[in-house]
Write an enzyme that holds these catalytic residues in place. Structure first.
Site, mmCIF file in Angstrom:
data_model
loop_
_atom_site.group_PDB
_atom_site.id
_atom_site.type_symbol
_atom_site.label_atom_id
_atom_site.label_comp_id
_atom_site.label_asym_id
_atom_site.label_seq_id
_atom_site.Cartn_x
_atom_site.Cartn_y
_atom_site.Cartn_z
ATOM 1 N N LYS A 272 46.967 51.014 57.429
ATOM 2 C CA LYS A 272 46.472 50.493 56.151
ATOM 3 C C LYS A 272 46.020 51.641 55.256
ATOM 4 C CE LYS A 272 43.116 47.110 54.334
ATOM 5 N NZ LYS A 272 41.957 46.256 54.674
ATOM 6 N N SER B 261 42.487 41.325 53.317
ATOM 7 C CA SER B 261 43.078 42.341 52.485
ATOM 8 C C SER B 261 44.166 43.160 53.179
ATOM 9 C CB SER B 261 41.977 43.287 52.001
ATOM 10 O OG SER B 261 41.454 44.019 53.099
ATOM 11 N N SER C 22 39.452 40.538 56.943
ATOM 12 C CA SER C 22 40.667 41.187 56.439
ATOM 13 C C SER C 22 41.683 41.595 57.497
ATOM 14 C CB SER C 22 40.306 42.407 55.596
ATOM 15 O OG SER C 22 39.825 42.001 54.340
#
Lengths: 94, 503
Positions: B79, B154, B178
């Site tokens: 990420k 997210s 997330s």
């Protein structure tokens, strides 16, 4: 309720320059969100210690010794502007 | 033979038997991503040079007949809020465009040392603020099961990359759900370990008391294999759980050895959270939960309903604490030390103002405003301290339940994936997507989401297990047994389409 004056004041504290449209949107949205979080008022928290971390660990110390760290040059290499070993910024006052 | 969609142990076998090389594996994944990611936008950048360099190292070990490290040759996606040295880390924000970190995050370093091969940095909501990936300043990630739907957020790019088969492991971060919520919406396994079990060093902070690094994988076993490498104490993170607190209940290496013995859940006591089941859930989600309860009973678990009345305050507590911490953490983006700067500004104050105005997106701005407000003089006690107090009451409720139960369960998300634009007009409606995942972040509990079914549109549903802090092993054991007893672990249609187009 939150007023547009409050939104302007908060934006100033947060170093955000909001557009007129953003001021309107945030006045409305922050008001709604604050109404929502007001639900907490009904919870009795008398004598409850505030919790700032999930696990009760504090003061984790390591030996006070110098370990390898990135060079000044490397750190400054990612700055928008640097000069002679310093971060360079626009002038601060007259 | 296809090299895509393999598990960690499958790849290990392919490499040790010399059926393929790490370089071939890396190339197969990179070329699949290059040809297909225009459909998903899961990646913000590919780290091709790094992948091929890492793969060459593994191939050298193989030809020298040396023992391979535990994640040798495993394709990894990271990420974009985690630092990979010399490659961009934008956090999905324009204010960090062009920023290339000068060191690796500890979690990334540990996976690299274990032989993982980094294929790229994944897209996410700006500064990890969002539940649909629509807040990325670069591109909206789509759900690999159906590109008209959001992947969740997210860490949507990481979830999508595992669901599509772009990578075997993807790292995400979980502050309010997330990792688990996008795992649920994309039909993969997503785990948030106990707070502090995985180091936060090199994770670009959103809300420090709530941020967790966690993996996405296709199977529970692969999550355990990843955590066995990554869950280590770190002197660079003062909130890292010290070694002496890491007891048998969070020993992932031991768990890995014990896996063949886990065939049932006899004597495991599970509570179904009343406040997060029933009417608040979509019908298909509730049906999947009911079915999952039956499966767990068949496995021998003892199941009761449990009540956690403070759970209903989790969302309000979170939307005070998260913005408060975020407003403080995001103060560092001022155009001085890294990232973008408005170079036209004539003095320092106007440089701060115009840089932050031009390069920070609307959700981070909203949270900075909200956080600054609740921390400002006159409101600090009424909002921030009050929320911290209710956080403790909620945590105590969980701790009480865990005196009598090993685990609690609920759906990871009350709904399956929604369509783009469905919730963007109303922040509160978007925040509701995390109603079932936020409690575990506030209390720092280990929590996992695993696939437990599909809705009428064939979109995945996720089941969440939570346990007491540092009892990570319990959630993984239950998830493992559930996965073995069911058949919901499937790839999204993307991989199959790609493979059949090739032949």
């Amino acid at each position: 309720m939150i007023t547009k004056e409050t939104v302007r004041h908060i934006a100033k504290l947060a170093r955000l320059k909001l557009s007129a449209q953003e001021e309107d949107i945030y006045t409305e949205q922050l008001g709604k969100i604050l109404d929502h979080v007001d639900a907490l008022k009904e919870v009795d928290t008398e004598g409850v210690e505030p919790m700032s971390h999930a696990l009760e660990i504090s003061n984790i110390m390591r030996e006070d010794e110098i370990l390898p760290h990135p060079s000044q040059e490397k750190i400054l290499s990612v700055a928008p502007q640097a000069e002679r070993g310093f971060f360079r910024v626009p002038k601060i006052g007259e | 033979m296809t090299l895509l969609g393999k598990s960690i142990s499958e790849i290990h076998k392919l490499l040790t038997s010399k059926e393929t090389s790490a370089t071939e594996l890396a190339q197969a994944h990179l070329s699949y991503i290059e040809k297909s990611d225009h459909l998903t936008h899961a990646f913000l950048c590919l780290t091709k040079d790094l992948a091929l360099k890492q793969a060459t190292e593994i191939d050298k070990l193989i030809s020298a007949k040396k023992e391979l490290p535990p994640l040798a040759g495993i394709p990894l996606a990271v990420k974009d809020v985690l630092c990979v040295e010399s490659y961009p880390a934008t956090c999905g924000s324009k204010i960090l465009e062009g920023f290339k970190p000068i060191y690796n995050a500890t979690s990334v370093n540990l996976l690299f040392d274990a032989g993982a091969i980094c294929v790229g940095k994944t897209n996410c909501d700006e500064f990890a603020m969002g539940s649909s990936n629509e807040n990325s300043a670069y591109a909206k990630v789509t759900n690999p099961w159906n590109h008209n739907y959001v992947p969740g957020g997210s860490s949507g790019g990481s979830a999508a990359s595992v669901a599509a088969g772009f990578a075997t492991i993807a790292l995400g971060t979980d502050t309010g759900g997330s990792v688990r919520q996008p795992a649920s919406l994309c039909g993969v396994v997503g785990m948030k370990p106990t707070y502090g079990l995985v180091s936060r060093f090199g994770l670009i902070a959103l809300a420090s008391s709530l941020d967790h690094v966690g993996p996405f994988t296709r199977t529970v076993e692969d999550t355990i294999r990843t955590l066995a490498v990554m869950a280590k104490p770190d002197t660079h993170d003062s909130t890292s759980v010290p070694q002496k607190m890491r007891t048998a209940n969070c020993d992932m290496v031991a768990l890995l050895n014990d896996l063949p013995k886990i065939t049932n859940l006899k004597n495991v006591k599970i509570g179904v959270i009343e406040e997060l089941s029933g009417e608040g859930n979509e019908k298909s989600v509730q049906k999947a939960l009911d079915l999952a309860i039956e499966t767990l009973k068949t496995l021998g678990a003892k199941i009761d309903k449990v009540s956690l009345p403070k759970v209903k305050y989790a969302l309000p507590v979170y939307y005070i604490l998260n913005p408060a911490e975020a407003s403080s953490n995001l103060a560092r983006y001022d155009g001085v030390k890294y990232g973008a700067r408005d170079k036209s500004a004539q003095d320092l104050l106007s440089m701060y103002l115009s840089t932050r105005q031009s390069f920070i997106g609307s959700e981070p701005k909203r949270r900075i405003m909200l956080g600054t407000y609740v921390l400002s003089s006159g409101y600090y006690d009424a909002y921030y301290k009050k929320a911290q107090r209710v956080r403790r009451l909620l945590t105590e409720e969980f701790n009480d339940i865990f005196k009598s139960y090993d685990l609690v369960i609920c759906p990871t998300s009350p709904t399956t994936a929604f369509k783009f634009g469905d919730r963007t007009d109303d922040p509160l409606k978007m925040y509701m997507a995390d109603v079932a995942s936020i409690p575990a972040d506030l209390a720092g509990l280990p929590a996992i989401s695993i696939p437990c079914g599909f809705d009428e549109n064939n979109m995945p549903i996720g089941l969440q297990f939570m346990a007491a802090p540092l009892a990570d092993r319990k959630v993984l054991e239950a998830a493992y047994a559930f996965e073995k007893a069911t058949d919901y672990t499937k790839f999204s249609p993307m991989l199959q389409k790609y493979e059949s187009a090739k032949t």
